[in-house]
Enzyme design. Structure first.
Site, mmCIF file in Angstrom:
data_model
loop_
_atom_site.group_PDB
_atom_site.id
_atom_site.type_symbol
_atom_site.label_atom_id
_atom_site.label_comp_id
_atom_site.label_asym_id
_atom_site.label_seq_id
_atom_site.Cartn_x
_atom_site.Cartn_y
_atom_site.Cartn_z
ATOM 1 C CD GLU B 70 -83.132 8.547 32.898
ATOM 2 O OE1 GLU B 70 -82.925 9.763 32.648
ATOM 3 O OE2 GLU B 70 -83.014 8.072 34.038
ATOM 4 C CG HIS B 139 -89.710 4.543 41.883
ATOM 5 N ND1 HIS B 139 -89.689 5.876 42.206
ATOM 6 C CD2 HIS B 139 -88.424 4.128 41.984
ATOM 7 C CE1 HIS B 139 -88.456 6.243 42.507
ATOM 8 N NE2 HIS B 139 -87.663 5.197 42.370
#
Lengths: 352, 336
Positions: B70, B139
């Site tokens: 990321e 999540h």
């Protein structure tokens, strides 16, 4: 210790002034160009420390002893290429073309030093470690996507190569075939931590193997070898053959910054050993032996450099201090309502 | 820069994820500088299919898969933006954005400032966020307050398909970096008639969802529907609730918020993020600073808890505010 190992080290001119790779020796004008560049950036480094002592410069991280590593890499670029220097790489930025006055202003913490010139693609000196490596990949990918042959060159130290983003960037660059040249200046120390404490690896150029890209290990105090390796890597990148990692094996003979006291963590023996490998002295001795340089050349160069530097400092002296409201400038293209309100608050504060 | 939808626009029924896909396709079509990238965005079309079909249509140079990292994705986007492209990065879940926070805090929001305007980063980072769909651990996070605290970045959180399309096009055309959080719960649960073709909705302008005179509920993203349901329930009891969908939290449309609170005298702020230090607290502070004289009751926050979002399906809805909790808060400020 890593920095003493000469295995796999590319050298053209060794520390005894002997040419060990005559096939890689450039022409006389290139040799003198390389020498002039090193002398010029050494002058800046020496004077910056003096200016700091006089209170005319902020905290400055010297690069003395690493002139070959910095000039030899940056001189392989054109102004169309990107240069992403760390705080240690003032010499590289100067060699690339950053004006001395801008550079002085930057290290004086003047906004004039933050606005990099329009005709160059140099980014301001990076303070966080390794964060600019992914940026270099992005710059390189963007150039390739826009159909240019321009490359991005980013610098890091041996300590910086412990950061995760160093590894992410090398992996991205390899996977995306980005025209990047990664310069890993192994200068022996990350402030007080020696390379052997940073890593068990003894040849940092081999980190490239893990990403499927070429790694080259160069004598970082031999500017001929450094310039050769950097030029080759830039040429490969321009041919769309992808990134290269170059480890320049050198030494930080100066302190981490002008505020640092290296006697707390290292002995002077090793530093003296490296001073004997001085890149500027090494090339000067060779040039003189080849009758390519003499006292007259040296004196002329010295006057030229001093004149350039003094004129730049005089120019930087004319830059006004920023006004307090400049704190809020350039946050967004258009200030948000919040920034406008804070600007009014600040103006009231300043005028109170 | 903002073009309102045409007066009688052609429309198409779309989910939010389809509207986002449509916006990306329009942006890619209109501007060759736009590049879409991230993990799985290419061949697969994204974990939620937000980028479905874009690689086939625009090619693997414009829409491409990246390595799984990321910080690398966001950091590379910074460089692409500096060098003249308009990068649109996707992070698979907002809870996976954390490795990239070094880039966000160190650089994304600073470039224009640290180069005195010489360079800027016209990047969009899209990330699904929020709960309500029983995702695995990590999540369902709502990290918008972390981003909103970073100077130099904008944070956009749409709540309808029409808004998602118009706000995303505005974000891509914006010269500054924008984080675009998409409530996972809303991707396919709502459908509406969305204008065809290009239009933008300006960043920094809130939307009044329902009008009312008694209480203002200020919210965004996945909590707009929840708040609207609570407002409907309150209306049945004669309480007029004005629901404000902020749409963007930075810049914050304080004008709309304060005008409403001055009218109603009561404010409830609803988010699904943890309580302490959340963006709801910022809104409460703005109301306290600017409109305390108008308040008839203390501002109440309805939020998640100061605990990690629970991945336990049976009790997930206890963490995430539901209409009943919002309705209780409305009653509380009415009864003060």
């Amino acid at each position: 210790m890593t920095t003493n190992s000469t295995a796999d080290l590319l050298q053209v001119l060794n520390e005894h002034g002997e040419v060990v790779r005559p096939d890689l020796l450039p022409d006389a004008s290139t040799l003198t160009m390389l020498y002039r560049a090193m002398r010029r950036i050494r002058h800046f480094d020496e004077r910056a420390v003096v200016l700091h002592r006089q209170g005319r410069m902020g905290v400055f991280p010297p690069y003395g002893g690493m002139e070959a590593s910095q000039a030899g890499t940056a001189l392989a670029l054109t102004p169309e290429d990107w240069l992403l220097p760390t705080y240690r790489d003032t010499g590289a930025a100067l060699a690339y073309g950053l004006p001395v006055s801008t550079t002085v202003a930057y290290w004086r913490t003047s906004p004039h030093g933050w606005a990099m010139p329009e005709h160059l693609k140099v980014l301001p000196f990076y303070i966080p470690i390794a964060t600019q490596y992914p940026h270099a990949v992005g710059c390189a990918v963007a150039e390739a996507r826009q159909g240019t042959q321009n490359v991005a060159m980013a610098y890091i130290g041996d300590g910086g190569s412990s950061e995760g983003q160093f590894h992410e960037a090398l992996n991205f660059a390899g996977a995306l075939n980005a025209p990047c040249v990664f310069i890993l200046q192994n200068n022996g120390w990350a402030i007080s931590v020696p390379t052997r404490t940073q890593t068990r690896a003894t040849n940092l150029s081999k980190r490239a193997d893990g990403y499927g890209i070429p790694g080259v290990r160069v004598d970082g105090n031999d500017i001929i070898a450094v310039y050769h390796a950097a030029s080759e890597a830039v040429a490969r990148a321009r041919r769309s053959e992808g990134p290269t990692l170059i480890e320049t094996v050198t030494y930080r003979v100066k302190p981490h910054t002008v505020s640092d006291d290296p006697s707390r963590y290292r002995t002077e023996d090793l530093t003296r050993e490296w001073e004997a490998k001085d890149p500027v002295v090494r090339l000067a001795a060779y040039l003189r032996a080849q009758k390519l340089w003499d006292d007259a050349h040296e004196d002329a160069l010295q006057s030229e450099i001093v004149e350039e530097f003094e004129a730049a400092v005089r120019e930087a002296d004319t830059y006004p201090e920023p006004s307090p409201t400049e704190i809020l400038d350039h946050v967004f293209a258009e200030p948000t309502p919040q920034l406008r309100a804070q600007g009014e608050e600040l103006r009231r504060e300043v005028n109170a | 820069m903002t073009a309102a939808p045409p007066t009688k626009p052609a429309t198409r029924t779309m989910t939010m994820v389809a509207a986002i896909n449509d916006a990306l396709a329009i942006a890619l079509e209109r501007d060759p500088a736009v590049h879409v990238f991230g993990e799985d965005v290419g061949v697969m079309g994204g974990v939620f299919r937000a980028t479905d079909g874009l690689q086939a249509r625009f090619g693997a140079q414009r829409v491409f898969d990246t390595p799984l990292a990321e910080a690398g994705i966001v950091g590379m986007g910074v460089g692409m933006g500096l060098a003249g492209l308009r990068p649109v990065a996707e992070i698979q879940f907002a809870g996976f954005l954390y490795p990239a926070l070094d880039q966000v805090l160190s650089h994304v929001g600073r470039y224009r400032h640290r180069t005195r305007g010489r360079y800027h980063v016209p990047m969009v980072v899209r990330a699904p966020y929020g709960g309500g769909v029983h995702t695995p651990e990590q999540h369902a996070d709502s990290p918008e307050a972390i981003l909103a605290h970073v100077p130099g970045v904008k944070v956009v959180i749409p709540s309808t398909p029409t808004d998602a399309k118009g706000l995303l096009l505005a974000a891509i055309e914006d010269p500054d970096p924008v984080f675009f959080f998409e409530a996972i719960k809303l991707y396919r649960s709502t459908k509406e008639e969305v204008p065809e073709g290009h239009y933008t909705i300006p960043l920094g302008k809130a939307r009044v969802v329902t009008e009312g005179d008694d209480v203002t509920v200020i919210t965004y993203g996945g909590m707009v529907d929840v708040s609207r349901k609570a407002a409907d329930a309150a209306r049945a009891h004669g309480i007029g609730v004005e629901v404000i969908d902020l749409r963007t939290i930075t810049p914050l449309d304080t004008e709309t918020v304060l005008a409403s609170v001055r009218k109603t005298g009561r404010a409830v702020v609803v988010t699904e993020a943890p309580r302490t230090g959340g963006y709801h607290s910022e809104i409460a502070a703005v109301i306290a600073e600017e409109a305390i004289d108008a308040l008839l009751a203390p501002v109440v926050r309805v939020t998640g808890f100061d605990a990690p979002y629970p991945p336990f399906t049976s009790i997930e809805d206890t963490y995430r505010p539901n209409p009943a909790r919002v309705a209780r808060a409305i009653k509380q400020v009415m009864a003060y």
